[in-house]
Design a protein around this motif. Structure first.
Motif, PDB file in Angstrom:
ATOM      1  N   LEU A  95      15.754  10.471  55.764  1.00  0.00           N
ATOM      2  CA  LEU A  95      15.815  10.875  54.274  1.00  0.00           C
ATOM      3  C   LEU A  95      16.895  12.284  54.031  1.00  0.00           C
ATOM      4  O   LEU A  95      17.885  13.034  53.658  1.00  0.00           O
ATOM      5  CB  LEU A  95      15.057  11.352  53.060  1.00  0.00           C
ATOM      6  CG  LEU A  95      14.450   9.311  52.921  1.00  0.00           C
ATOM      7  CD1 LEU A  95      12.748  10.316  52.487  1.00  0.00           C
ATOM      8  CD2 LEU A  95      14.651   8.796  52.222  1.00  0.00           C
ATOM      9  N   ARG A  96      16.440  12.766  55.299  1.00  0.00           N
ATOM     10  CA  ARG A  96      17.001  14.795  55.348  1.00  0.00           C
ATOM     11  C   ARG A  96      17.981  14.758  55.865  1.00  0.00           C
ATOM     12  O   ARG A  96      19.319  15.246  55.408  1.00  0.00           O
ATOM     13  CB  ARG A  96      16.141  15.421  55.965  1.00  0.00           C
ATOM     14  CG  ARG A  96      14.798  15.941  55.255  1.00  0.00           C
ATOM     15  CD  ARG A  96      14.647  17.553  55.093  1.00  0.00           C
ATOM     16  NE  ARG A  96      13.499  17.319  55.153  1.00  0.00           N
ATOM     17  CZ  ARG A  96      13.162  17.836  53.554  1.00  0.00           C
ATOM     18  NH1 ARG A  96      13.518  18.278  52.702  1.00  0.00           N
ATOM     19  NH2 ARG A  96      11.513  18.377  52.927  1.00  0.00           N
ATOM     20  N   GLU A  97      18.699  13.787  57.123  1.00  0.00           N
ATOM     21  CA  GLU A  97      19.970  13.266  57.742  1.00  0.00           C
ATOM     22  C   GLU A  97      20.931  13.062  56.184  1.00  0.00           C
ATOM     23  O   GLU A  97      21.891  13.528  56.293  1.00  0.00           O
ATOM     24  CB  GLU A  97      19.763  12.830  58.263  1.00  0.00           C
ATOM     25  CG  GLU A  97      20.803  12.659  59.520  1.00  0.00           C
ATOM     26  CD  GLU A  97      22.254  12.032  58.557  1.00  0.00           C
ATOM     27  OE1 GLU A  97      23.229  11.923  59.005  1.00  0.00           O
ATOM     28  OE2 GLU A  97      21.795  10.590  58.140  1.00  0.00           O
ATOM     29  N   ILE A  98      20.478  12.319  55.438  1.00  0.00           N
ATOM     30  CA  ILE A  98      21.336  11.718  54.624  1.00  0.00           C
ATOM     31  C   ILE A  98      21.404  12.990  52.952  1.00  0.00           C
ATOM     32  O   ILE A  98      22.793  12.406  53.093  1.00  0.00           O
ATOM     33  CB  ILE A  98      20.746  10.506  54.017  1.00  0.00           C
ATOM     34  CG1 ILE A  98      20.991   9.144  54.782  1.00  0.00           C
ATOM     35  CG2 ILE A  98      21.834  10.353  52.864  1.00  0.00           C
ATOM     36  CD1 ILE A  98      19.869   8.387  54.261  1.00  0.00           C
ATOM     37  N   ALA A  99      20.112  13.492  52.932  1.00  0.00           N
ATOM     38  CA  ALA A  99      20.940  14.679  52.403  1.00  0.00           C
ATOM     39  C   ALA A  99      21.901  15.736  52.297  1.00  0.00           C
ATOM     40  O   ALA A  99      22.750  16.044  51.957  1.00  0.00           O
ATOM     41  CB  ALA A  99      19.452  14.836  52.068  1.00  0.00           C
ATOM     42  N   GLY A 100      21.380  16.149  53.977  1.00  0.00           N
ATOM     43  CA  GLY A 100      22.622  17.732  54.523  1.00  0.00           C
ATOM     44  C   GLY A 100      23.647  16.795  54.724  1.00  0.00           C
ATOM     45  O   GLY A 100      24.700  17.778  54.272  1.00  0.00           O
ATOM     46  N   ARG A 101      24.138  15.008  54.460  1.00  0.00           N
ATOM     47  CA  ARG A 101      25.756  14.280  55.178  1.00  0.00           C
ATOM     48  C   ARG A 101      25.966  14.488  53.520  1.00  0.00           C
ATOM     49  O   ARG A 101      26.948  15.017  53.545  1.00  0.00           O
ATOM     50  CB  ARG A 101      25.309  12.873  55.309  1.00  0.00           C
ATOM     51  CG  ARG A 101      26.921  12.565  55.865  1.00  0.00           C
ATOM     52  CD  ARG A 101      26.378  10.967  55.893  1.00  0.00           C
ATOM     53  NE  ARG A 101      25.369  10.887  56.538  1.00  0.00           N
ATOM     54  CZ  ARG A 101      24.741   9.392  56.865  1.00  0.00           C
ATOM     55  NH1 ARG A 101      25.101   9.116  56.138  1.00  0.00           N
ATOM     56  NH2 ARG A 101      23.839   9.453  57.843  1.00  0.00           N
ATOM     57  N   HIS A 102      25.725  14.911  52.963  1.00  0.00           N
ATOM     58  CA  HIS A 102      25.794  14.248  51.311  1.00  0.00           C
ATOM     59  C   HIS A 102      25.937  16.248  50.297  1.00  0.00           C
ATOM     60  O   HIS A 102      25.995  16.089  49.122  1.00  0.00           O
ATOM     61  CB  HIS A 102      25.519  13.365  49.759  1.00  0.00           C
ATOM     62  CG  HIS A 102      26.076  11.657  50.693  1.00  0.00           C
ATOM     63  ND1 HIS A 102      27.535  12.075  51.012  1.00  0.00           N
ATOM     64  CD2 HIS A 102      25.046  10.944  51.746  1.00  0.00           C
ATOM     65  CE1 HIS A 102      27.674  10.976  51.308  1.00  0.00           C
ATOM     66  NE2 HIS A 102      26.379   9.940  52.649  1.00  0.00           N
ATOM     67  N   GLY A 103      25.003  17.776  50.848  1.00  0.00           N
ATOM     68  CA  GLY A 103      24.726  18.532  49.765  1.00  0.00           C
ATOM     69  C   GLY A 103      23.967  18.185  48.839  1.00  0.00           C
ATOM     70  O   GLY A 103      23.958  18.407  47.827  1.00  0.00           O
ATOM     71  N   LEU A 104      22.992  16.782  49.570  1.00  0.00           N
ATOM     72  CA  LEU A 104      21.616  16.481  48.280  1.00  0.00           C
ATOM     73  C   LEU A 104      19.780  18.267  48.639  1.00  0.00           C
ATOM     74  O   LEU A 104      20.040  17.981  50.099  1.00  0.00           O
ATOM     75  CB  LEU A 104      21.561  15.300  47.937  1.00  0.00           C
ATOM     76  CG  LEU A 104      22.819  14.421  47.834  1.00  0.00           C
ATOM     77  CD1 LEU A 104      22.550  13.387  48.054  1.00  0.00           C
ATOM     78  CD2 LEU A 104      23.047  14.578  46.219  1.00  0.00           C
ATOM     79  N   ASP A 105      19.880  18.158  47.911  1.00  0.00           N
ATOM     80  CA  ASP A 105      18.884  19.178  47.453  1.00  0.00           C
ATOM     81  C   ASP A 105      16.973  18.154  47.631  1.00  0.00           C
ATOM     82  O   ASP A 105      16.134  18.837  48.058  1.00  0.00           O
ATOM     83  CB  ASP A 105      18.351  19.862  46.428  1.00  0.00           C
ATOM     84  CG  ASP A 105      20.083  20.709  46.801  1.00  0.00           C
ATOM     85  OD1 ASP A 105      20.328  21.044  47.474  1.00  0.00           O
ATOM     86  OD2 ASP A 105      20.527  21.303  45.748  1.00  0.00           O
ATOM     87  N   HIS A 106      17.017  17.398  46.819  1.00  0.00           N
ATOM     88  CA  HIS A 106      15.381  16.490  46.780  1.00  0.00           C
ATOM     89  C   HIS A 106      15.700  15.237  47.648  1.00  0.00           C
ATOM     90  O   HIS A 106      16.221  14.231  47.954  1.00  0.00           O
ATOM     91  CB  HIS A 106      16.172  16.524  45.425  1.00  0.00           C
ATOM     92  CG  HIS A 106      16.328  17.372  44.391  1.00  0.00           C
ATOM     93  ND1 HIS A 106      15.091  18.602  44.302  1.00  0.00           N
ATOM     94  CD2 HIS A 106      17.514  17.430  43.601  1.00  0.00           C
ATOM     95  CE1 HIS A 106      15.934  19.648  43.664  1.00  0.00           C
ATOM     96  NE2 HIS A 106      16.702  18.990  43.324  1.00  0.00           N
TER      97      HIS A 106
END
Length: 383
Positions: free
Chosen positions: A58-69
């Motif tokens: 989940l954190r890898e996907i969030a980092g890839r797309h600039g998401l916070d949660h």
């Protein structure tokens, strides 16, 4: 313009469909276009909360797309009053319990299908949502594809006259996983994990047939497992206990008959991975994911059967392409937009959990038909 932030808990975005179609091509695409304009001076700004079991993914996907949660705690996310919508793209076996929790928490529901592993569970969710007063929708993406939108245009315009039959071909070769990696997850081929092409595809065929041609009134199906052994993501062999092909005949309200073959053990010799041929008294059409071709009664040739000489006609050349006549957006994104407008602008919307339950019903009865070797009636269901 007033911007309203909509927090959406998205469960299952580490999977192929949840990530590509729902997160990237729908929710993030809406953000890239500046949000969703409701037409009343309000723009909805979707804020996804990535939910699942594997925090590192989940954190890898969030980092890839600039998401916070991100979160691995479903209960905590559902307890958050700022979360408006719960979306589910998990494996089917985990879906019913999670959606029931989300309904109890008062969240609006948007979910992939099938909505549950059986009709009782699917109807139970529809009734829970109705009693709770939350809004709810089920992904029915095929009817938003360009090819089927063109086909619906033909149906609505009376092109076919009286519709006689529908013939569908869907599928492709899914590699066994030994000498080439499989392009579908291994759980799809284990019945104990909720796999099987009937539970996967018959819900699609239910809403396609229902929306375009009429309610399914009976089903006769043969489900089989053509490839009995496959190899999983770690390269280990396993027994394929779920059906990988299904051959179905569906009677429709109004008298038309649909025949649809679904298979993950077929090599493609057609223009698209799914095609539907519709024949009527006034004309015929062949529609795929994007294209649609027609042959009107007035332009129908008169072939003569003669196996002793080579065919002199190129039959495909005798059909006319249906023009786009409009811009077609991604089908998943288009339905997300309609659901968000339903929730926040009270726009009409009928692809709900009851519609999802009809798909589960057809899969359940299709498997019963196959097991018992007979045609099975499909009764109407209601809340």
């Amino acid at each position: 313009m007033t911007r309203k932030t909509v927090r959406i808990a998205m469960n299952g975005v580490t999977g192929r469909m949840g990530y590509r179609q729902h997160l990237v091509r729908s929710i993030l695409a809406l953000r890239e276009q500046g949000g969703l304009d409701l037409g009343d001076g309000t723009v909805l700004w979707p804020e996804p909360i990535l939910l699942g079991r594997r925090e590192h993914a989940l954190r890898e996907i969030a980092g890839r797309h600039g998401l916070d949660h991100v979160s691995t705690d479903l209960d905590a996310v559902l307890a958050d009053p700022s979360v408006d919508i719960y979306f589910d793209a998990q494996v089917t076996s985990a879906r019913e319990e999670a959606i029931a929790k989300a309904i109890a928490a008062g969240k609006h529901i948007y979910t992939e299908k099938p909505t549950a592993t059986g009709l009782d569970g699917a109807l139970g969710l529809a009734r829970l949502a109705h009693d709770k007063g939350v809004k709810h929708g089920v992904v029915q993406d095929k009817i938003f594809l360009p090819g089927l939108l063109k086909l619906k245009r033909l149906v609505d315009g009376g092109f076919f006259g009286r519709i006689l039959s529908v013939r569908g071909e869907f599928g492709y070769w899914v590699f066994e996983g030994d000498w080439q990696p499989a392009q579908r997850p291994s759980w799809n081929y284990r019945a104990q994990d909720g796999g099987g092409i009937v539970v996967d595809m018959f819900p699609h065929w239910e809403y396609v047939l229902h929306e375009l041609f009429g309610r399914v009134t009976s089903v006769q199906a043969l489900a089989t497992t053509h490839i009995p052994q496959r190899w999983d993501e770690q390269g280990k062999p396993y027994d394929a206990t779920a059906d990988d092909a299904a051959y179905g005949i569906f009677e429709l309200e109004g008298g038309a008959v649909a025949q649809i073959n679904s298979s993950w053990a077929v090599r493609v010799h057609r223009d698209e991975l799914v095609e539907f041929q519709v024949d009527g008294t006034e004309g015929s059409a062949v529609a795929g994911l994007r294209g649609c071709r027609v042959q009107h009664r007035s332009a129908t040739p008169k072939p003569v059967w003669n196996p002793d000489i080579p065919a002199t006609e190129v039959f495909r050349d005798q059909w006319q392409e249906v023009p786009d006549n409009t811009e077609f957006d991604n089908g998943f994104k288009a339905q997300w937009e309609l659901f968000l407008k339903h929730v926040y602008a009270d726009a009409p919307y009928h692809w709900d959990l009851l519609a999802g339950a009809r798909g589960v019903q057809l899969a359940e009865l299709g498997l019963r038909s196959s097991a018992e070797g007979r045609r099975v009636d499909v009764p109407e269901i209601s809340l």
